[in-house]
Design a protein around this motif. Sequence first.
Motif, mmCIF file in Angstrom:
data_model
loop_
_atom_site.group_PDB
_atom_site.id
_atom_site.type_symbol
_atom_site.label_atom_id
_atom_site.label_comp_id
_atom_site.label_asym_id
_atom_site.label_seq_id
_atom_site.Cartn_x
_atom_site.Cartn_y
_atom_site.Cartn_z
ATOM 1 N N ASP A 1 9.189 -1.590 1.190
ATOM 2 C CA ASP A 1 8.201 -0.746 0.503
ATOM 3 C C ASP A 1 7.299 -1.562 -0.407
ATOM 4 O O ASP A 1 6.091 -1.304 -0.500
ATOM 5 N N GLU A 2 7.864 -2.539 -1.086
ATOM 6 C CA GLU A 2 7.052 -3.329 -2.024
ATOM 7 C C GLU A 2 5.934 -4.085 -1.300
ATOM 8 O O GLU A 2 4.774 -4.101 -1.752
ATOM 9 N N GLN A 3 6.256 -4.671 -0.160
ATOM 10 C CA GLN A 3 5.241 -5.402 0.604
ATOM 11 C C GLN A 3 4.208 -4.450 1.197
ATOM 12 O O GLN A 3 3.003 -4.739 1.225
ATOM 13 N N LEU A 4 4.666 -3.291 1.658
ATOM 14 C CA LEU A 4 3.728 -2.314 2.212
ATOM 15 C C LEU A 4 2.788 -1.781 1.135
ATOM 16 O O LEU A 4 1.595 -1.559 1.394
ATOM 17 N N VAL A 5 3.312 -1.568 -0.055
ATOM 18 C CA VAL A 5 2.455 -1.105 -1.165
ATOM 19 C C VAL A 5 1.386 -2.133 -1.476
ATOM 20 O O VAL A 5 0.214 -1.795 -1.709
ATOM 21 N N LYS A 6 1.780 -3.388 -1.473
ATOM 22 C CA LYS A 6 0.784 -4.442 -1.754
ATOM 23 C C LYS A 6 -0.290 -4.482 -0.667
ATOM 24 O O LYS A 6 -1.484 -4.637 -0.959
ATOM 25 N N LEU A 7 0.122 -4.324 0.600
ATOM 26 C CA LEU A 7 -0.862 -4.318 1.682
ATOM 27 C C LEU A 7 -1.823 -3.134 1.532
ATOM 28 O O LEU A 7 -3.043 -3.273 1.727
ATOM 29 N N ALA A 8 -1.290 -1.957 1.192
ATOM 30 C CA ALA A 8 -2.144 -0.777 1.031
ATOM 31 C C ALA A 8 -3.121 -0.963 -0.122
ATOM 32 O O ALA A 8 -4.305 -0.608 -0.031
ATOM 33 N N GLU A 9 -2.626 -1.512 -1.233
ATOM 34 C CA GLU A 9 -3.520 -1.753 -2.374
ATOM 35 C C GLU A 9 -4.601 -2.769 -2.030
ATOM 36 O O GLU A 9 -5.757 -2.627 -2.441
ATOM 37 N N ASP A 10 -4.235 -3.792 -1.256
ATOM 38 C CA ASP A 10 -5.241 -4.784 -0.849
ATOM 39 C C ASP A 10 -6.322 -4.144 0.020
ATOM 40 O O ASP A 10 -7.512 -4.460 -0.119
ATOM 41 N N LEU A 11 -5.914 -3.243 0.921
ATOM 42 C CA LEU A 11 -6.886 -2.577 1.784
ATOM 43 C C LEU A 11 -7.861 -1.726 0.964
ATOM 44 O O LEU A 11 -9.078 -1.788 1.147
ATOM 45 N N VAL A 12 -7.314 -0.934 0.030
ATOM 46 C CA VAL A 12 -8.172 -0.067 -0.790
ATOM 47 C C VAL A 12 -9.061 -0.903 -1.700
ATOM 48 O O VAL A 12 -10.259 -0.607 -1.873
ATOM 49 N N THR A 13 -8.499 -1.962 -2.268
ATOM 50 C CA THR A 13 -9.296 -2.822 -3.155
ATOM 51 C C THR A 13 -10.438 -3.480 -2.393
ATOM 52 O O THR A 13 -11.564 -3.587 -2.889
ATOM 53 N N LYS A 14 -10.153 -3.905 -1.163
ATOM 54 C CA LYS A 14 -11.211 -4.537 -0.363
ATOM 55 C C LYS A 14 -12.342 -3.553 -0.080
ATOM 56 O O LYS A 14 -13.530 -3.899 -0.171
ATOM 57 N N ASN A 15 -11.993 -2.313 0.215
ATOM 58 C CA ASN A 15 -13.031 -1.308 0.472
ATOM 59 C C ASN A 15 -13.870 -1.036 -0.776
ATOM 60 O O ASN A 15 -15.093 -0.881 -0.696
#
Length: 828
Positions: A365-379
């Motif tokens: 979950d921790e790694q998936l949360v970081k990936l999701a935050e990176d995606l939203v931040t990039k947008n």
Amino acid sequence: MSSQPRSTRHGPTSHVGPFSTHLEHGHSLSTFNKDQTRFTTFHRSERERSWFNRHNRGNEKRKKKMGTDEVPMDDKAKRMRDLLSSFYSPDPSNSNTTSRNASLDDINSTSFDPDQYMNILAYKSNLEGLLQRHVEMAAEIKNLDTDLQMLVYENYNKFISATDTIKRMKSNISGMEANMEQLLEKIMSVQSRSDNVNTSLFDKREHIEKVHRTCNLLRKVQFIYDLPDRLGKCIKSEAYADAVRFYTGAMPIFKAYGDSSFRDCKQASEEAMTIIVKNLQGKLFSDSESIQVRADAAVLLKQLDFPVDNLKTKLFEKLEQSITDIRLNPIEINNASRDYSAHEAAVHEFVEAVRAFRVIFPDSDEQLVKLAEDLVTKNFVIAEEYVKTRICPDDLLGVLRVIWNDVLLIDEVLQEAALSNHSLEAAKVVLMSFVRSEFSHLLQDISGSLLQILKKDGAEQCSLDVVLDASTKSVLQGSLNVLLDFRKILDENSGIVVRLRELIIDWVQEGLQDFFTKLEDQFLLLSGRSNSSIQAHGLAEGAQGDKAFAGLVLVLAQLSAFIEQTVIPKVTEEIASSFSGGSIRGHESGPAFVPGEICRKFRSAGEKFLHLYVNMRTQRISFLLKKRFTTPNWVKHKEPREVHMFVDLFLQELEGIVKEVKQILPQGRRKHRRTDSNGSSASSRSNPLREEKLGRSNTQRARSQLLETHLAKLFKQKVEIFNKVEYTQESVVTTLVKLCLKSLQEFARLQTFNRSGFQQIQVDIQFLRIPLRDIVEDEAAIDFLLDEVIVATAERCLDPVPLEPPILDKLIRAKLAKTEQQNTDSSS
């Protein structure tokens, strides 16, 4: 009649002891009524007899002293006393305690002593008081009788209702016992028959259950024997999920009997599963397969107890690569067709991959949360760069809607990420950047319209009135359009904008305050006289550049006044109607938008620009005047034959200034006209007496000139020379002419003149009187300053003998005729 026990409850039901006894012994209702009538009659007579005996207490006391016994009260009287005592006692359980603590003269106490009460009453009261007390006690006795009668009547009704209820109950349950017996007999009959059926079918039921178990076992055995063929079919159709389900279902049997009965089936099945595992691994690492397919393959391998933890790193690398491929394109989102299905499909695929990863790797979950935050931040970073360009609010809202939909999709499968809160922080940056960008573009538009005055490279310069009109429209309409764009954003009902509404209002008000502050700084920068700033903007230089620069300063002055008087009030109204509220700043920070402060700034800036324009034009003319006075040798000057050419240059400069001022400033009213003056507004040295005195001998004039000057100033009406510069044509031109004439006077004081030089100055000044009166509003002050120039020249003259009036008039007329001829030739 036997005495009844005293009731321990108060209220209506507590006074029915005697009557309840009759009911308990089965007395009829008629007997009960007779007893109650006798009770009521006896109670009334007993109360009257008791009251009468209390009044004859003296005889009874004497009887006690003589040893006679008191006549005992009968049972009914005692019961009545107890009944009344329980009625008035608040707590019958404490009646004994209360009676012991009550005083002996308390008539309501059980230990009441009538003799002592009468003795106290006779001792304390006179005959009238005793009679009054007698009347009161008679009324109280009557009230008590009435209350007791009402109490008995109420109890009658309750007893009758109770009797009727008992009768109905007896009639209702009379046949119930027989019915219950019949029901019990039928239940026992059904139970016996059920026992007989169970006994007769017991053997057959056991046989059926045994056959059913055997059938299930045979079906399982048949499934085991058919398993290799089933797995082969699944391999051909790539139905790997069914194959894994079949094999995992047969695993318990293989573990128990795989080495004996089902050895061949187990080996064939394992060979088929080896092929399936290999195929699943191929799908897992295939770049051509989608993330969902690879995730399904990983789930199936995990169900087969295949060690997939060592594949976690590679799978996450693939997932990170997929995030890189998901790129927000605002231009495609906001095009005419608004087709962004490719982006939406990519996000859906990422969401499904996250869901599968959470199943395969529960600790990821921790790694998936970081990936999701990176995606939203990039947008949001892409959106922030997008708003720096000039876009409309609809474009921004379209991008924010797409990003917010992505966030909601990811939140459904990864709630631990709390992407909504993370998105709010990123959205704050985007919206704040949009607000700043809008005001920055507006500032650039206003500066661009102002810089049209200072174009070079052969470009045609715009007139000042055109530039002023364009600038006022840019400021007023531009500000209102920007606020309209912001209002469109506030009207958006999407979740991310609604949650930031108060912050947006604060940002708009802060941005508006900062915009006008920067606009003032931009005006001050444009009014600066640094060559570097001029060259940086690619502006004109030299004499033409100086002229254009002075016109720009005049436009800035009028534009500042327009902002103070028109723009700020309208913007304030728009803020109050559409951007009220906003509570993030707090009371200690004060309001974000302060119109009063902005008005003060632009009022001060406008006055500075107006004074700067006057000073710039004055310096240019003063340079011309200085050159006029420093070039010739005034001591050897020849006799004047005409008005000097510097007068024409001076008037040309003033004419150019008047044209500029008329394009920008409104026309005001003229004041201090000579016809409106109450006294002499010109120097006394210009009247006939002064002309006569100037014609005296040089020696006599030299001795009295100083005295005449001071005496003329004493008796002359005071004239205001320098006033505040107003936003009118006449005020600016008059102030500028005053400063030029004052400079002319100071230049004259620095030179030494002979008679001819003095007379030349006299001719020039006399000619200036007529055209200057036509362009200024304060004629008295102008005449005064012109006279001061002549006086200053006379004071510096070696032989100040003025020209004769006829000669002076002849020279003036000649100059006027020449000027008129030149104007005619130029017009033709």
